[in-house]
Write a protein that holds these residues in place. Sequence first.
Motif, short mmCIF file in Angstrom:
data_model
loop_
_atom_site.label_atom_id
_atom_site.label_comp_id
_atom_site.label_asym_id
_atom_site.label_seq_id
_atom_site.Cartn_x
_atom_site.Cartn_y
_atom_site.Cartn_z
N PHE A 45 6.50 6.05 6.10
CA PHE A 45 6.19 7.36 6.65
C PHE A 45 6.06 7.20 8.16
O PHE A 45 5.95 6.08 8.67
CB PHE A 45 4.92 7.95 6.05
CG PHE A 45 3.78 7.01 5.99
CD1 PHE A 45 3.42 6.42 4.78
CD2 PHE A 45 3.06 6.67 7.13
CE1 PHE A 45 2.35 5.53 4.72
CE2 PHE A 45 2.00 5.79 7.07
CZ PHE A 45 1.64 5.21 5.87
N GLY A 64 6.93 13.77 -6.67
CA GLY A 64 6.92 12.99 -5.44
C GLY A 64 7.55 11.62 -5.62
O GLY A 64 7.92 10.97 -4.64
N ASP A 101 6.28 12.05 5.45
CA ASP A 101 6.91 11.25 4.41
C ASP A 101 8.43 11.28 4.60
O ASP A 101 9.07 12.28 4.39
CB ASP A 101 6.54 11.85 3.05
CG ASP A 101 7.14 11.08 1.91
OD1 ASP A 101 7.82 10.07 2.13
OD2 ASP A 101 6.91 11.51 0.77
N ALA A 122 0.82 -1.21 0.00
CA ALA A 122 0.00 0.00 0.00
C ALA A 122 0.85 1.27 0.00
O ALA A 122 0.37 2.33 -0.32
CB ALA A 122 -0.92 -0.01 1.21
N GLY A 123 2.11 1.11 0.35
CA GLY A 123 2.98 2.29 0.25
C GLY A 123 3.57 2.66 1.59
O GLY A 123 2.88 2.68 2.59
N PHE A 124 4.84 3.02 1.56
CA PHE A 124 5.54 3.43 2.77
C PHE A 124 6.90 3.89 2.34
O PHE A 124 7.24 3.82 1.14
CB PHE A 124 5.66 2.24 3.75
CG PHE A 124 6.47 1.15 3.20
CD1 PHE A 124 7.82 0.99 3.53
CD2 PHE A 124 5.92 0.29 2.23
CE1 PHE A 124 8.57 -0.03 2.96
CE2 PHE A 124 6.69 -0.71 1.66
CZ PHE A 124 8.01 -0.87 2.03
N ARG A 164 1.26 12.81 8.81
CA ARG A 164 1.82 11.57 8.29
C ARG A 164 3.06 11.98 7.52
O ARG A 164 3.00 12.31 6.35
CB ARG A 164 0.77 10.89 7.41
CG ARG A 164 1.25 9.75 6.58
CD ARG A 164 0.11 8.96 5.98
NE ARG A 164 -0.51 8.09 6.96
CZ ARG A 164 -1.44 7.16 6.66
NH1 ARG A 164 -1.84 6.99 5.42
NH2 ARG A 164 -1.95 6.40 7.60
N GLY A 168 3.57 12.80 -1.97
CA GLY A 168 4.02 11.56 -1.34
C GLY A 168 2.86 10.58 -1.45
O GLY A 168 2.26 10.16 -0.47
N ILE A 169 2.57 10.21 -2.69
CA ILE A 169 1.29 9.59 -3.00
C ILE A 169 1.16 8.20 -2.40
O ILE A 169 0.06 7.67 -2.26
CB ILE A 169 1.09 9.60 -4.53
CG1 ILE A 169 -0.39 9.64 -4.86
CG2 ILE A 169 1.80 8.43 -5.19
CD1 ILE A 169 -0.67 10.08 -6.26
N HIS A 170 2.27 7.59 -2.00
CA HIS A 170 2.20 6.29 -1.34
C HIS A 170 1.46 6.38 0.00
O HIS A 170 0.88 5.41 0.45
CB HIS A 170 3.61 5.73 -1.13
CG HIS A 170 4.49 6.61 -0.31
ND1 HIS A 170 4.89 7.85 -0.74
CD2 HIS A 170 5.02 6.46 0.92
CE1 HIS A 170 5.64 8.41 0.19
NE2 HIS A 170 5.73 7.59 1.20
N ARG A 171 1.46 7.58 0.61
CA ARG A 171 0.71 7.73 1.86
C ARG A 171 -0.79 7.57 1.62
O ARG A 171 -1.53 7.04 2.45
CB ARG A 171 0.98 9.10 2.48
CG ARG A 171 2.43 9.30 2.88
CD ARG A 171 2.66 10.70 3.39
NE ARG A 171 2.40 11.68 2.34
CZ ARG A 171 2.54 13.00 2.48
NH1 ARG A 171 2.93 13.49 3.65
NH2 ARG A 171 2.30 13.81 1.48
N PHE A 181 -2.12 5.75 -0.93
CA PHE A 181 -2.39 4.35 -1.27
C PHE A 181 -2.38 3.47 -0.03
O PHE A 181 -3.06 2.45 0.02
CB PHE A 181 -1.38 3.86 -2.31
CG PHE A 181 -1.52 4.56 -3.63
CD1 PHE A 181 -2.78 4.89 -4.11
CD2 PHE A 181 -0.41 4.90 -4.39
CE1 PHE A 181 -2.93 5.53 -5.33
CE2 PHE A 181 -0.56 5.54 -5.62
CZ PHE A 181 -1.81 5.87 -6.08
N ALA A 182 -1.62 3.87 0.98
CA ALA A 182 -1.54 3.07 2.20
C ALA A 182 -2.88 2.98 2.92
O ALA A 182 -3.11 2.08 3.71
CB ALA A 182 -0.50 3.67 3.14
N SER A 183 -3.77 3.91 2.65
CA SER A 183 -5.06 3.90 3.34
C SER A 183 -6.21 3.89 2.35
O SER A 183 -7.29 4.39 2.62
CB SER A 183 -5.18 5.14 4.24
OG SER A 183 -4.12 5.20 5.16
N GLN A 184 -5.99 3.29 1.19
CA GLN A 184 -6.99 3.43 0.14
C GLN A 184 -8.30 2.71 0.42
O GLN A 184 -9.32 3.00 -0.20
CB GLN A 184 -6.41 3.06 -1.22
CG GLN A 184 -5.79 1.70 -1.28
CD GLN A 184 -5.07 1.51 -2.61
OE1 GLN A 184 -5.63 1.69 -3.67
NE2 GLN A 184 -3.80 1.16 -2.55
#
Lengths: 249, 249, 249, 249, 249, 249, 249, 249
Positions: free
Chosen positions: A32, G192, A41, A28-30, A39, F159-162, F164-167
């Motif tokens: 952070f 990003g 980054d 899901a992405g990290f 949150r 920091g778009i992975h943040r 996606f981490a909570s999508q």
Amino acid sequence: MDRDRIRKLLEDVSHGDVEIDSAMKSLAGFPFIDTPSARVDTQRSLRMGIPEVVYGPGKSVVQIIEVVTALRGAEQDVLVTRVEASVAAEVLSTLGTGEYDEVARLLWFGRAEVPIVGKGTIAIVCAGTSDLPVATEAAVVARRFGNKVETLTDVGVAGIHRLFASQEILYSARVLIVVAGMEGALPSVVGGLVDKPVIAVPTSVGYGAALEGITALLGMLTSCASNVTTVNIDNGYGAAYVATLINRL
Amino acid sequence: MDRDRIRKLLEDVSHGDVEIDSAMKSLAGFPFIDTPSARVDTQRSLRMGIPEVVYGPGKSVVQIIEVVTALRGAEQDVLVTRVEASVAAEVLSTLGTGEYDEVARLLWFGRAEVPIVGKGTIAIVCAGTSDLPVATEAAVVARRFGNKVETLTDVGVAGIHRLFASQEILYSARVLIVVAGMEGALPSVVGGLVDKPVIAVPTSVGYGAALEGITALLGMLTSCASNVTTVNIDNGYGAAYVATLINRL
Amino acid sequence: MDRDRIRKLLEDVSHGDVEIDSAMKSLAGFPFIDTPSARVDTQRSLRMGIPEVVYGPGKSVVQIIEVVTALRGAEQDVLVTRVEASVAAEVLSTLGTGEYDEVARLLWFGRAEVPIVGKGTIAIVCAGTSDLPVATEAAVVARRFGNKVETLTDVGVAGIHRLFASQEILYSARVLIVVAGMEGALPSVVGGLVDKPVIAVPTSVGYGAALEGITALLGMLTSCASNVTTVNIDNGYGAAYVATLINRL
Amino acid sequence: MDRDRIRKLLEDVSHGDVEIDSAMKSLAGFPFIDTPSARVDTQRSLRMGIPEVVYGPGKSVVQIIEVVTALRGAEQDVLVTRVEASVAAEVLSTLGTGEYDEVARLLWFGRAEVPIVGKGTIAIVCAGTSDLPVATEAAVVARRFGNKVETLTDVGVAGIHRLFASQEILYSARVLIVVAGMEGALPSVVGGLVDKPVIAVPTSVGYGAALEGITALLGMLTSCASNVTTVNIDNGYGAAYVATLINRL
Amino acid sequence: MDRDRIRKLLEDVSHGDVEIDSAMKSLAGFPFIDTPSARVDTQRSLRMGIPEVVYGPGKSVVQIIEVVTALRGAEQDVLVTRVEASVAAEVLSTLGTGEYDEVARLLWFGRAEVPIVGKGTIAIVCAGTSDLPVATEAAVVARRFGNKVETLTDVGVAGIHRLFASQEILYSARVLIVVAGMEGALPSVVGGLVDKPVIAVPTSVGYGAALEGITALLGMLTSCASNVTTVNIDNGYGAAYVATLINRL
Amino acid sequence: MDRDRIRKLLEDVSHGDVEIDSAMKSLAGFPFIDTPSARVDTQRSLRMGIPEVVYGPGKSVVQIIEVVTALRGAEQDVLVTRVEASVAAEVLSTLGTGEYDEVARLLWFGRAEVPIVGKGTIAIVCAGTSDLPVATEAAVVARRFGNKVETLTDVGVAGIHRLFASQEILYSARVLIVVAGMEGALPSVVGGLVDKPVIAVPTSVGYGAALEGITALLGMLTSCASNVTTVNIDNGYGAAYVATLINRL
Amino acid sequence: MDRDRIRKLLEDVSHGDVEIDSAMKSLAGFPFIDTPSARVDTQRSLRMGIPEVVYGPGKSVVQIIEVVTALRGAEQDVLVTRVEASVAAEVLSTLGTGEYDEVARLLWFGRAEVPIVGKGTIAIVCAGTSDLPVATEAAVVARRFGNKVETLTDVGVAGIHRLFASQEILYSARVLIVVAGMEGALPSVVGGLVDKPVIAVPTSVGYGAALEGITALLGMLTSCASNVTTVNIDNGYGAAYVATLINRL
Amino acid sequence: MDRDRIRKLLEDVSHGDVEIDSAMKSLAGFPFIDTPSARVDTQRSLRMGIPEVVYGPGKSVVQIIEVVTALRGAEQDVLVTRVEASVAAEVLSTLGTGEYDEVARLLWFGRAEVPIVGKGTIAIVCAGTSDLPVATEAAVVARRFGNKVETLTDVGVAGIHRLFASQEILYSARVLIVVAGMEGALPSVVGGLVDKPVIAVPTSVGYGAALEGITALLGMLTSCASNVTTVNIDNGYGAAYVATLINRL
């Protein structure tokens, strides 16, 4: 996203070393760091070895302290931008550490002396004394990010011989940051003298038709010098950031 | 650049009287005075015998004192523009000399009475009482720059007979400065009455659609009178400067 | 809504002369005429005895013909505004009737001579010859709406003696329409001379900082003459409409 | 200019009753009252029997007192607009006379009760409670100028039944002032309901895209109701002034 | 991204059914169709069963044909927006299929009759006949997307009884699209009458201060009716898209 | 207007149960509550069972107390928006009841726990910590209006992975509110991920070219994601209101 | 100015090898080539070995031919930007040599294949197919300036999986140029993802609130990604120029 | 107004040589020439011995011919500005006399060689070849008005050595006109080099953020050189007019 980590993760899944549900989360992405209100980054700064930067305006003393504490806990150097003197004083006295540059309005938590890793010099050219806070922000950030910095101040185009008097600084730089308000003409003149990338920073200095920096901004965007790119009004930090990236190439 | 000096320098180099390295520096451009925060261009004022002018906003009390001291040390008269009363008080009490005009917000360090060197009269025409600070800045600067000045106040176009009542002032001027806010129509009417250059100064007087002076500025730029040129909003100083140059021709 | 009709309707319902469902519909609001592409509001023109007005731009020849035919069928005089010459020619040749004013770009279907019902004269003052199309639209509409009209042309503020040469027209009007482009200063000057309502019409005449009429518009809105109100850029029709209402009071 | 006076003057010159130099001066235009900082145009108010109006912003307490004293000395009623409460208190305590309306921010020096001279009623329609200061300025000025005034408050278009509930006020007015901020739609709706001139006053009420009243202003200028003219943002005074002129016709 | 597909993919990798390199690619994101000049995102339309939409402006006839052919090959219905009549004619004659709506400027390739899947009616309310192209675009798109549509035309706020005459359409809608140019007041009035979401579409209809739709846009954004959201100027398509999503809830 | 009441009224008139004059008044529109400074429209909230909302800015403490008291007297829950802490303290201490949310700047008078009546979840996605006041206003209002709310903070596009981490939060929502300042890009990205309506709220966060939220606003209006509609800058309340209407469908 | 030449010149003067008058002229600045209508600055291109670039708009066919001929005579490669197809055809047929890229609107006179001198790859990322002319200008210029170029098209943020599908191109670039119209969000997302300088190019693609590229420009200037700098709207050439300078570092 | 004439008139009235009614008319203002569509103000040109100037745009061929004929009948030289080539051809062929400058778009009817009456040289400095039409308009007008003119072209600030190469022209001028588009920086640099008044003319050259000349205009208005005043965008004529007035002092 960190492609090597994804590949490793897929290999782990393939070998049964990682559960699918766990992989789902990782994908899901990290990374952070979650603080009560942010949150943060940390991906880029970790990888590049530069300090973490926190944008100060709109943040309370408590929020700044939270973020700085979390990042310092992760052994990151931290820079907080655009901090008013009174806020800085509160933060410093609570944390019992850190430095504050009053002209640049920057808070710094980290190494006293950051080693030079940039390949050349970043020249910071400033049109007038009123533009100094923005130019100083650029200079301090560029130095904290590991660059050699040279500055040239009060060399606006209406007395252009002042610029020529110090032109060696221009010719010896690897990348230049040019800071100007009012009509914002200095980047065009500097851009015409050098063969290096020029990052133009419009400032909100001026009155009336200066439109709080919009005029300088528009002038820089329409510069007849082709080697000029532009950042937001008063954004000394952003100019230093990009100059750092370029200076590491 | 001062061409005579360059020629002299080249002759000196040619005769061996000046070293090349030294000539390099000289050619780079001068003169100016370096203070801790500014590189003050003294070239023009030296040559023209007019006071040096310092733009006040954004400068601290300390910076103003530094610059004034440096210039006074070079035997220059000094004018500081747009100084708030409280700042002026601090500067005056520290330096123990100087005068402050509260309406014009000007600090003056120099001769009590500047001799008249302009060839004719500069008329300063002001639309409304709210425009007086800007008109007064123009008037005081023009006088400090060695001009005879005549002023005409509160003669806005909605009561145009007030203007006609004092039209002799218009006809006897060599150059005119017309100051107006709101719709900024006065320069067009004055421009239509005289055969002399009219410098229009829009002011930020007004509200709503006056857009803090933008409307007056646009109106002056599109004046149907061909003898009107325009300076920035509230720029009484700039108008006086140009009027001085014209009045010396 | 027409209050007398509502009262009558309620009385009819009360007496059982009108069904409730039918009253529901009537109460919903009327009158209007439905054409294939428009729901033309005829309420006001019916009551006031003025022509119906159709806004031309964006309407095809067919749509104009439809609307004109419907309204003429209801025995209404019709004015179509802002019609290009080529469109007008097509409409006129199809309908076999009507008149076209090329300067004002107005199509007229109705009585050759509308009787005067306005109580006084509407003065139409025009700054420059380039503003004539807008001033003419105002003049033709005002006349078609039953007003006596007097016009004064090419009396811009940069040659203000031209205005004073014909000032009797200003003093004898009951309401004034002042049309100007560029800096739009004329309404302020005229407004300062008369005690009557002045309707200012900015025009899109000018270039550059005239911003296609925005500058004149802003100038009129910030007029230092208190008897000035403003309509949209180039809106000669609207000015004539309001002047008509005032002239009937 | 007062044509009768000019004719009389010329006759006097013709008869030798007036010297040429003296006539030159008289012709230059008058009357006005000179105070230390202002040349107050008293021509119109004298002729029309309405109070003199002084625009408050940018004037010091001293300047307001000077102007009021000069005008009261000429037996004029005086209205000062946009006066902050603290300034008003100082002026009132110094002069020992006058009234202050805190919502309308108006200072009044003159008759307690101005007789009604307007022919009909001026309706003042106000969209929201936040618009009340502007609507109240219009109402107080209109009353001080000798008009019968009726007001209708908090009838914005998003709850249009509130407007219809009091529509008799709309229908019985001779001229209407409609005050609205935000999208400024109320004048269009009111304009569609009545056959009288509607003066639209945009207010700076709203935030963000309301652009401090520009949005309401633009909306009113482009109203699809033809009987709407517009004044500057928050200009309740100007609307009342024009409504007064119309109501005297 | 399609979470079920990701889970499935991870399971396949876990079971060895999918190679890691292949999974890497799949995870990178999909699906889309690559044409010579475009990477068409087909993910959403596939999942929702609505037609694919192509934005016409700036695309050549060849590019439109390429995209339509690719999508029709994937058995997708296709809508092309904002197509000029001449372009449409070329595309239709080359492809030998498709329909063109000249008012809405829409090209359609697909089923002649799309079944109704929306739960209620979408009302499309249009202020003036000049706004019809935008309202028609909204209506045709909404219908092609499977909604029942009702339209109400020429009901601008200056003749508000026309709106009330057809208010049943307003009350029976599940979601409303309100299209208006000039001052853009209609959404506020409609929003005040209904309890459903209102999507406001400003149009570029008007002149001068209408600023090509900016005025209507600003007015809608600052609507005093809380149930109004806004889309871009002339964006009938976007309004229909969102209305479709809401109508499927 | 309430059509059933009109029908009932007409029937009563038909039966002679209601006088015509009385019916006239009733038809004029209602209901509302008149307070000293406001005519509060209670029609919608009564019918929908949601709290009455009062816009705080420009209202004095006294006016807020008046309105709240009137509405509480009518047994309405009341929300007051954009109330400064000091004003809130005064109101609360005077009324002796109510709650204040300092981040959201909302005053609440009513039930401690509003029952959930919305059908699904409203997701509130917030780009940065500086945008939190607006996002919190949206969240608190949505909850007070009877919706289940989930929030996702500090997930800006740089920091778009943040994000996606909570999508999961995005995919499970029935309607989404996306809050962002600066370039305002987050709604486009979120809009591309979900099939539900996205309400974009630009904030005034940022400096220079952010133009106090105008840049974010313009960016959201021109979003390339078709499921995005936009409300005014910082209008968290409005977004929550529309989301509530959609979530009840 | 070329410092080595100045030193050499001074040495020559010192040795008597150069006359003072001749040195005066040389010092005045050079080199450039005078054509009938232009003074072409050839200093930089000579030194850097890149083609000379001529800005096409506003130049007649004759002027373009003059400049190209003069530069080709000096053995320079020449690029002419923004040339309409019809102009290009005339120029090419007159000169009998050269190449024209119709999408990029570039004329080229010089070597068929320019050798690669840039150290890494320049990635050119393009949001939509309508942005292709600008992206292609950037790509062709970058290639003609001696860089390896990779392009990624139609990867706008509303379907962000299309971007991720080709992210290797992003990670392998040394500098990135990101081209986008409408809300201009793509540079923030790309910025990003990478650690390299990103040059953002807003395009005039879009309508209404896109304001002919101003919205994208403002969005890029306020990007929350710190590694983004911006050039003028549609300025693909300028982006390629700066990227070339960076890629040679 | 011509004061000597007024005095003479009053003396005539005093002596009975002039009737009062006749004097009334004379006093109203003059002289001017009435043509069918214009009231041409000939007062200033008569007195100053400069040609009459007619603003071409918005005037038909017939109107231009009318005005030229009337003025030539009064033995005035006539200049018509901004005339398209096709219009010029029609006018010239109808009148059988006159000259047309295609670059400057000026029509001239009068003496082939106007004698020099200006005291010094007017330097016209032009930034780029695209600015030539505006610079040429200034140059031709200045010459037709009796000035010695020197021009310097293509000396924009990005290659500032080109300017220095011809700086003698700058130093020898009595007044300077500096023409530039894009960022409009040239007047600041030139202004810093000379001690004479500089009239800055912004041009509409550029694209995107150049905003059709607004950016150059704003830049010139906020010039850090104090000797710069500004005229409207592309207004070469106006600059030449003011320069002429200054050059006659």
